[in-house]
Design an enzyme around this catalytic site. Sequence first.
Site, mmCIF file in Angstrom:
data_model
loop_
_atom_site.group_PDB
_atom_site.id
_atom_site.type_symbol
_atom_site.label_atom_id
_atom_site.label_comp_id
_atom_site.label_asym_id
_atom_site.label_seq_id
_atom_site.Cartn_x
_atom_site.Cartn_y
_atom_site.Cartn_z
ATOM 1 N N HIS A 278 0.842 -1.210 0.000
ATOM 2 C CA HIS A 278 0.000 0.000 0.000
ATOM 3 C C HIS A 278 0.872 1.252 0.000
ATOM 4 C CE1 HIS A 278 -3.018 -2.680 2.337
ATOM 5 N NE2 HIS A 278 -3.520 -2.519 1.131
ATOM 6 N N LYS B 73 -17.464 -6.367 6.018
ATOM 7 C CA LYS B 73 -16.140 -6.995 6.143
ATOM 8 C C LYS B 73 -15.721 -6.989 7.601
ATOM 9 C CE LYS B 73 -13.624 -6.484 1.825
ATOM 10 N NZ LYS B 73 -12.503 -5.807 1.157
ATOM 11 N N ARG C 68 -2.102 -6.168 -8.455
ATOM 12 C CA ARG C 68 -0.997 -7.083 -8.229
ATOM 13 C C ARG C 68 -0.945 -8.146 -9.328
ATOM 14 N NH1 ARG C 68 -3.006 -7.793 -2.253
ATOM 15 N NH2 ARG C 68 -4.820 -7.258 -3.486
ATOM 16 N N SER D 5 -2.764 -7.704 2.854
ATOM 17 C CA SER D 5 -3.039 -7.603 4.290
ATOM 18 C C SER D 5 -3.438 -8.963 4.862
ATOM 19 C CB SER D 5 -4.169 -6.599 4.540
ATOM 20 O OG SER D 5 -3.800 -5.329 4.112
#
Length: 159
Positions: A17, A41, A90, A129
């Site tokens: 990040h 979430k 990514r 994460s």
Amino acid sequence: MKTAVYPGSFDPITFGHLDIITRASAMFDNLIVLVMDNSAKHSLFSADERVKMIREATANLPNVHVELSHGLLIDYCKLHEIHIIIRGLRAITDFEYELQIAQTNKEMSHGYVDTVFLTTSLQYSYLSSSTVKEFASYHADVSHLVPAFVEELLKEKYK
Ligand code: ADP
């Protein structure tokens, strides 16, 4: 003044990040890192903890501001007159998801917002994460993945 917003969960912030934040902050006059507090979430860190962590990690970047949103990203953008959303890519697996979200945001905002993608720096292409949390939960060394103070906070959570 060109302002962009970089939204995400940042649960917790990683070097991946921070790489995107550093690069985006060099491209725009202002960059708002927006912690999305999404009730669907389940997060390890509270929204306030995540905001605090990102503020500390970006203290060296004067044009980066960290805010919290409980609502829809496009509503935040309209309220603050921001037209550019930054997202990181990514792998191909990110692409499908990110493309759908980007197109939905553009459509739902009637073209008010556009999404700019920055590709990951190679050394962070595997970093997320979730994997940081997985490894930290087994007390593995994650010092090369997150800032030192974040590693300490992870240790606290998984004590
Ligand atoms: P979200 O739950 O919104 O996907 P994340 O905090 O997981 O929030 O990610 C925020 C953004 O940062 C996403 O666009 C994600 O693809 C990007 N990102 C996460 N890790 C990396 C990384 N290692 N390199 C580049 N971009 C990344």
